[in-house]
Design a protein around this motif. Structure first.
Motif, mmCIF file in Angstrom:
data_model
loop_
_atom_site.group_PDB
_atom_site.id
_atom_site.type_symbol
_atom_site.label_atom_id
_atom_site.label_comp_id
_atom_site.label_asym_id
_atom_site.label_seq_id
_atom_site.Cartn_x
_atom_site.Cartn_y
_atom_site.Cartn_z
ATOM 1 N N ARG A 1 43.603 71.203 3.379
ATOM 2 C CA ARG A 1 42.966 70.892 4.661
ATOM 3 C C ARG A 1 41.636 70.196 4.445
ATOM 4 N NH1 ARG A 1 42.995 75.486 9.210
ATOM 5 N NH2 ARG A 1 41.928 73.779 10.252
ATOM 6 N N PRO B 1 37.979 67.897 10.367
ATOM 7 C CA PRO B 1 38.068 66.761 11.290
ATOM 8 C C PRO B 1 36.809 65.905 11.175
ATOM 9 C CG PRO B 1 38.791 68.770 12.368
ATOM 10 C CD PRO B 1 38.211 69.196 11.049
ATOM 11 N N GLU C 1 38.860 62.641 7.816
ATOM 12 C CA GLU C 1 40.223 62.168 7.560
ATOM 13 C C GLU C 1 40.231 60.759 6.970
ATOM 14 O OE1 GLU C 1 39.176 61.513 11.880
ATOM 15 O OE2 GLU C 1 39.142 63.225 10.507
ATOM 16 N N ARG C 2 41.295 60.473 6.235
ATOM 17 C CA ARG C 2 41.519 59.169 5.623
ATOM 18 C C ARG C 2 42.869 58.625 6.095
ATOM 19 N NH1 ARG C 2 40.558 60.655 -0.753
ATOM 20 N NH2 ARG C 2 38.388 61.427 -0.594
ATOM 21 N N ASP D 1 46.447 60.635 5.935
ATOM 22 C CA ASP D 1 46.371 62.067 6.204
ATOM 23 C C ASP D 1 47.277 62.420 7.386
ATOM 24 O OD1 ASP D 1 44.548 62.375 4.174
ATOM 25 O OD2 ASP D 1 42.802 62.642 5.488
ATOM 26 N N ILE E 1 47.798 64.955 10.799
ATOM 27 C CA ILE E 1 47.145 65.835 11.760
ATOM 28 C C ILE E 1 48.231 66.572 12.535
ATOM 29 C CG2 ILE E 1 45.575 66.020 13.714
ATOM 30 C CD1 ILE E 1 44.242 63.467 12.826
ATOM 31 N N VAL F 1 47.475 59.600 10.202
ATOM 32 C CA VAL F 1 46.228 58.878 10.452
ATOM 33 C C VAL F 1 46.390 57.447 9.969
ATOM 34 C CG1 VAL F 1 43.782 58.702 9.882
ATOM 35 C CG2 VAL F 1 44.815 60.960 10.291
ATOM 36 N N PRO G 1 40.895 55.690 10.626
ATOM 37 C CA PRO G 1 39.875 56.645 11.064
ATOM 38 C C PRO G 1 38.740 56.003 11.855
ATOM 39 C CG PRO G 1 40.450 56.983 8.764
ATOM 40 C CD PRO G 1 41.073 55.690 9.171
ATOM 41 N N VAL H 1 43.732 68.943 10.157
ATOM 42 C CA VAL H 1 43.863 67.719 9.370
ATOM 43 C C VAL H 1 44.220 68.119 7.940
ATOM 44 C CG1 VAL H 1 42.753 65.598 8.601
ATOM 45 C CG2 VAL H 1 42.096 66.620 10.803
ATOM 46 N N ARG I 1 45.494 66.713 3.961
ATOM 47 C CA ARG I 1 45.645 65.607 3.008
ATOM 48 C C ARG I 1 46.784 65.933 2.060
ATOM 49 N NH1 ARG I 1 40.183 63.865 1.676
ATOM 50 N NH2 ARG I 1 40.530 63.034 3.765
#
Length: 511
Positions: free
Chosen positions: A439, A442, A445-446, A449, A451, A468, A471, A501, A503
Motif C-alpha cells: 500500500r 493517497p 500514486e504512480r 498503481d 486503486i 492509475v 497522477p 492505493v 503498488r
C-alpha cells in the motif's frame, strides 16, 4: 464474544495514453530482478463464448441451489443445480458452446446431457423426456437443442435440472450465469436477455456461490427446528442483507440461534445484549444505525440486525465457502455454532453469497513494503494495453477481448507482462496484501498503481478497481460502468468507505 441467551453464543474510441504518464514510467532505470508471485490465482477464463438460458421460452424456477428436503426421498440433501419448469417452449438447449461428454441415462438425473465448455466449466441438463438429441463428442453452440423437458429419473414432476460445475464441483448456476451476462429469472424470453445491471454504477464481477452445507457437530438444530420469523424481523433481515450483500437467511439463522428472532430479551450472563446478542465493546466498533434514527442502539432490532450484517461482512463472509464458515466462527468460536447457523440458514431457504469462490487470504495488511515495485517498462506495457481497450463496453463478468468489467480489465492488463492476478477486485487486493505488492498513501500514486474502493458489494467489501493512468490529472484507465464503458475517468475518493492505493510488485517477470 459470548452470550447466554436462548441458545445465544454470539459475536465474540481508443485513447492515447497521456505523455506525462509515458514519461513518468518509461524514463526509469532498468528494473530490479523480479520475484515469483505468491499463489492464489483466479478461475480460468471460460472459452465457450456467448451464454444464454438453457430454455427457449419463458420458465419459472421451482427449486434453487443448496440443501433442501428431497421431493421424493424425503431426506435433507444437497441440490446441486436449479430446477426450471417451462411455461412456454419445452425445448432444452445448450447454454453455451462446447463438447458433449455425456448423453445418456444417469441414475436420478434420468436422461441427461453434460457439456464441457473449457476452462474447467461444465453444464448438465437432467430429467430430459427422451433420449438426448446430441451425442458424445458432438460440438454444440449456444442454443443447440439437446432434448425436451421431461420427468425421467428421480423426480416428482416435469422440469429441467440445470447444473454448472467448475473444476468438477457444482456451483450455484444463478450468480455464475449472471457473471456471463445471463439473468436466470424466467421472466424474459431469450431474445431480450441482457446483462444484469450492477447495483451501483460501477461494479466488479461477482462470482457467487451457495451457502455451504452444514457439517458436524451440531447442537441445538438437532432437536430445535427453525421457528417462524415475525414479519417485522424478516423485513429487517432482508433489508440488512440487501445493503451488505448476503443471503438474508444467514442473518435469520443467527437471529434464530441467539434469541429466537427477538423473542428472548434478557442480557446474557456474559453481558451480550439485543436480538443478535452483541457484547457492548463489539457493538461499539461494529454497531450501525439500521432504522435511520441517527443512533445505533444495541437493543434495537433493526440496529442489531444491520450490525450483525456489518460484522459478518467485515469478517470475510464473501471469501468463498470457508470465508462463510470463518465469519460465523468469528461470531461465536464454536464449530457446532457454525453448523447450527448453516442448518437454520438452509431451513429458511439458503441462498447465494456474492463474492469470489477463491479465497486469497487476509486483505487487511499492507503487503510487503520491501518488495521492488513494478518496473517502469513493465508498467508502460500494462498502461499501453489498457488504454488501447478504451471505447469498448463494460459488461458485468467480462474478461475480453470485446468487453470487460473492472477487474477483468485489470486481470488481462497485467497478463500482458506475465502477472496472473485473481479474478475479482476483492481478491486482487487480497493477493497484493499477501506479499505481491504494498500500500501507498493517497497522493503518492504512480502510473500503473491500482486503486480499490467499495461499490456494489456493500460498505465493507472492495467492489471496484482502477488503474492509475496519470497522477497529475488524477485520471484512470478503467472499466467504469455500463453507461460509460472503458475510458479515462477521475479517481476521486469522494464518498468511498474503502479507498486504498496499492503498488504492484515486480513479480512474475520472464526469466
Amino acid at each position: 464474544m459470548k452470550s447466554a441467551g436462548w441458545i445465544g453464543m454470539a459475536i465474540v474510441a481508443v485513447l492515447v495514453m497521456p505523455l506525462v504518464a509515458v514519461a513518468l514510467i518509461a524514463g526509469g532505470a532498468i528494473a530490479p530482478a523480479a520475484i515469483a508471485s505468491t499463489s492464489c490465482g483466479g478461475p480460468v477464463a471460460v472459452t465457450a463464448g456467448a451464454w444464454r438460458p438453457p430454455m427457449t421460452g419463458t420458465y419459472r424456477i421451482t427449486s434453487t441451489f443448496g440443501m433442501r428436503l428431497h421431493p421424493t426421498q424425503n431426506v435433507y440433501k444437497m441440490h446441486a443445480g436449479i430446477d426450471l419448469v417451462a411455461t412456454g417452449s419445452k425445448t432444452i438447449v445448450a447454454a453455451a458452446g462446447g463438447t458433449v461428454t455425456e448423453a445418456s441415462w444417469r441414475g436420478g438425473y434420468g436422461n441427461q446431457v453434460l457439456i464441457d465448455h473449457g476452462g474447467g466449466i461444465q453444464t448438465r441438463y437432467g430429467h430430459l423426456a427422451h433420449t438426448p438429441s446430441v451425442t458424445v463428442g458432438q460440438s454444440v453452440q449456444a442454443g443447440t437443442p439437446v432434448g425436451v423437458e421431461g420427468a425421467t429419473g428421480d423426480v416428482s414432476g416435469a422440469h429441467l435440472h440445470f447444473e454448472v460445475r467448475q473444476n468438477g464441483q457444482a456451483i450455484d448456476p444463478k450468480p455464475w450465469m449472471a457473471a456471463q451476462g445471463v439473468v436466470l429469472d424466467g421472466r424474459q424470453p431469450v431474445e431480450t436477455v441482457a446483462a444484469p445491471p450492477p447495483a451501483a454504477d460501477d461494479a466488479s464481477a461477482g462470482i457467487g456461490f451457495g451457502l455451504p452445507a452444514p457439517g458436524t457437530p451440531v447442537k441445538h438444530s438437532a432437536s430445535t427446528p427453525a421457528a417462524p420469523i415475525p414479519e417485522n424481523m424478516r423485513q429487517f433481515y432482508v433489508a440488512a442483507a440487501d445493503k451488505y450483500v448476503m443471503p438474508w437467511t444467514l442473518l435469520a439463522a443467527v437471529g434464530m440461534i441467539e434469541t429466537r428472532h427477538g423473542a428472548l430479551t434478557s442480557v446474557s450472563s456474559a453481558g451480550a445484549q439485543g436480538p443478535m446478542q452483541f457484547m457492548p465493546a463489539t457493538f461499539a466498533k461494529y454497531g450501525v444505525d439500521g432504522d435511520g434514527d441517527g443512533r445505533a442502539d444495541i437493543t434495537n432490532a433493526a440496529d442489531s440486525i444491520y450490525s450483525a450484517a456489518n460484522y459478518l461482512t467485515a469478517s470475510g463472509v464473501s471469501k468463498g465457502e470457508q470465508g462463510v464458515r470463518d465469519a460465523i466462527f468469528a461470531y461465536n468460536h464454536a464449530d457446532w455454532y457454525v453448523n447450527d447457523v448453516l442448518t437454520y440458514a438452509h431451513a429458511y431457504g439458503g441462498g447465494t453469497v456474492m463474492g469470489a469462490v477463491e479465497n486469497c487470504g487476509n486483505g487487511n495488511g499492507n503487503g510487503d513494503p520491501s518488495l521492488s515495485p513494478l518496473a517502469g517498462p513493465r508498467a508502460a506495457i500494462v498502461l499501453t494495453w489498457a488504454n488501447a481497450q478504451a471505447g469498448k463496453p463494460y459488461i458485468f463478468g467480462g474478461t475480453g477481448p470485446a468487453e470487460f468489467d473492472c477487474s477483468g480489465l485489470v486481470q488481462m492488463a497485467f497478463k500482458q507482462i506475465g502477472i496472473n492476478m485473481p479474478r475479482t477486485a476483492g481478491t486482487q487486493r487480497d493477493w497484493l496484501a499477501q506479499g505481491n505488492g504494498f500500500r501507498v498513501e493517497p497522493g503518492q500514486e504512480r502510473p500503473g498503481d491500482l486503486i480499490f474502493w467499495d461499490s456494489y458489494l456493500g460498505p465493507n467489501q472492495v467492489g471496484h478497481v482502477v488503474i492509475v493512468n496519470d497522477p497529475a490529472t488524477q485520471t484512470t484507465i478503467d472499466a467504469r460502468s455500463t453507461k460509460t464503458g472503458i475510458g479515462n475517468f477521475s479517481y476521486s475518493s469522494s464518498g468511498k468507505n474503502i479507498y486504498e492505493v496499492w503498488r504492484v510488485g515486480n513479480v512474475d517477470a520472464p526469466a
